[in-house]
Design a protein around this motif. Structure first.
Motif, PDB file in Angstrom:
ATOM      1  N   UNK A  87      27.970  32.099  47.880  1.00 13.05           N
ATOM      2  CA  UNK A  87      28.731  32.876  46.712  1.00 13.05           C
ATOM      3  C   UNK A  87      30.138  32.878  46.750  1.00 13.05           C
ATOM      4  N   UNK A  88      30.597  33.164  45.691  1.00 15.15           N
ATOM      5  CA  UNK A  88      31.949  33.324  45.444  1.00 15.15           C
ATOM      6  C   UNK A  88      32.383  34.830  44.701  1.00 15.15           C
ATOM      7  N   UNK A  89      33.337  35.545  45.145  1.00 22.52           N
ATOM      8  CA  UNK A  89      33.539  36.806  44.442  1.00 22.52           C
ATOM      9  C   UNK A  89      35.049  37.203  44.572  1.00 22.52           C
ATOM     10  N   UNK A  90      35.697  37.483  43.524  1.00 20.31           N
ATOM     11  CA  UNK A  90      36.983  37.712  43.785  1.00 20.31           C
ATOM     12  C   UNK A  90      37.915  38.609  42.368  1.00 20.31           C
ATOM     13  N   UNK A  91      38.410  39.530  42.707  1.00 22.52           N
ATOM     14  CA  UNK A  91      39.441  40.010  41.375  1.00 22.52           C
ATOM     15  C   UNK A  91      40.262  38.829  41.269  1.00 22.52           C
TER      16      UNK A  91
ATOM     17  N   UNK B 140      41.712  36.368  25.723  1.00 26.00           N
ATOM     18  CA  UNK B 140      41.601  37.172  26.860  1.00 26.00           C
ATOM     19  C   UNK B 140      41.427  36.385  28.086  1.00 26.00           C
ATOM     20  N   UNK B 141      41.535  37.207  29.021  1.00 27.13           N
ATOM     21  CA  UNK B 141      41.486  36.398  30.562  1.00 27.13           C
ATOM     22  C   UNK B 141      40.339  37.148  31.507  1.00 27.13           C
ATOM     23  N   UNK B 142      39.789  36.432  32.339  1.00 29.01           N
ATOM     24  CA  UNK B 142      38.975  36.823  33.198  1.00 29.01           C
ATOM     25  C   UNK B 142      39.683  37.626  34.440  1.00 29.01           C
ATOM     26  N   UNK B 143      39.246  38.930  34.741  1.00 30.00           N
ATOM     27  CA  UNK B 143      39.889  39.598  35.716  1.00 30.00           C
ATOM     28  C   UNK B 143      39.273  39.919  36.734  1.00 30.00           C
ATOM     29  N   UNK B 144      37.845  39.619  36.938  1.00 26.10           N
ATOM     30  CA  UNK B 144      36.873  39.280  37.951  1.00 26.10           C
ATOM     31  C   UNK B 144      35.876  38.683  37.692  1.00 26.10           C
TER      32      UNK B 144
END
Length: 331
Positions: free
Chosen positions: A52-56, A33-37
């Motif tokens: 911080x870091x945040x991303x879809x 499986x993969x990271x989506x966010x």
């Protein structure tokens, strides 16, 4: 008298800060499986977020359980890939202990994603807030993030949203650490490592249950034999854990290793003592210990005994002293 600490440390000892992480994924198995966010917050001991870091993320595969994380393929189309944001993530993680609610899950996915893009995560230690909450015995119905948030009076706006979950966990962390210091609880820190191969590729250590690692870890001290009630523990003694204890097995194993004792999953003639809060166990390791004449000690008494553990005899390393050039005769 302390051995080199492998896992855990007293909550009162200062640390290097925390990196609170949450990932949403397309499935449950890292590498498949993969990271989506993703959200990662660098948090100081005062609870303030420093960066911080945040991303879809566009995983290049089906996003999986949309009913859980709310993310569709259309929403992720055109979003950055993990490789696009890994540099920012590294800066948040660097020099800090990674914290997550079920950290084995999040660390496993980050490690798998990093290896896919040839990156190295600068993570040397991790901490699971599920295990920490379990040690604090908060009296909550369960240890889910939303339950702990309600316990500490923290609002959770969007469950299973990576940024909201990370922000909630960061807010939970401050009072949780304060309660751990107040109760003199050890923090469930775990060391992790990575290997750099000659071709430059990096492999991150697989996150394994502490019991599995500890049971295979050689003790640096000889086993002095059976524990004698009323006397101190001696380094090298083999300690087994029954199910009938109040503290978590992980916490007890941390203290066993730190004291220079040996953790064993077996109960036999080599076992020095078994931790069991039931004086007359009718099954399990406690019962087996009684049958073999191995003494039982409650986990609370064991914690007190750790204050006065006697030094043991070190295991001598084998060295080949055969002079170079000696002839060997075959019989």
């Amino acid at each position: 008298m302390t051995a080199t600490p492998l896992w855990g440390r007293p909550a009162a000892e200062p640390g290097s800060g925390w990196a609170v992480v949450d990932v949403e994924t397309s499935g449950f198995r890292p590498g498949q499986a993969r990271v989506v966010s993703i959200a990662a917050l660098a948090v100081g001991d005062d609870g303030n977020v420093e960066r911080s870091v945040y991303s879809l993320l566009n995983p290049g595969v089906d996003p999986g359980p949309t009913h859980v994380h709310g993310l569709t393929a259309e929403m992720l189309e055109g979003q950055p890939t993990f490789g696009d944001i890994v540099g920012q993530l590294v800066e948040v993680l660097r020099g800090r202990t990674m914290v997550a609610h079920n950290v084995g899950f999040d660390y496993g996915f980050l490690a798998a994603e990093a290896e896919l893009v040839g990156a190295e995560l600068p993570v040397d230690s991790v901490m699971c807030t599920v295990e920490l909450a379990r040690r604090l015995d908060l009296g909550t119905e369960n240890l889910r993030l939303e339950t702990l948030a309600a316990h500490w009076g923290i609002s959770q706006m969007r469950p299973h949203d990576a940024l909201d979950d990370a922000q909630v966990l960061a807010q939970i962390l401050k009072p949780t650490l304060a309660r751990a210091r107040e109760r003199k609880v050890w923090l469930p820190l775990r060391e992790v490592s990575r290997k750099r191969w000659p071709n430059g590729q990096v492999t991150h250590e697989e996150f394994r249950p502490l019991k599995v690692l500890a049971a295979r870890l050689p003790c640096p001290y000889l086993n002095p034999g059976t524990y004698v009630p009323g006397r101190p523990l001696v380094q090298g003694m083999q300690v087994a854990l029954s199910a009938e204890v109040a503290r978590t097995h992980e916490e007890l194993i941390e203290r066993i290793l730190h004291a220079g004792l040996a953790y064993t999953e077996a109960v036999d003639q080599q076992t020095s003592v078994v931790l069991c809060n039931e004086p007359a166990p009718e099954s399990g390791k406690g019962y087996h210990a009684k049958e073999l004449g191995v003494p039982l000690v409650t986990d609370s008494d064991f914690m007190e005994l750790l204050d006065d553990v006697i030094g043991g005899s070190a295991v001598e390393e084998f060295t080949d002293t055969t002079p170079v050039g000696d002839q060997f005769t075959l019989f």
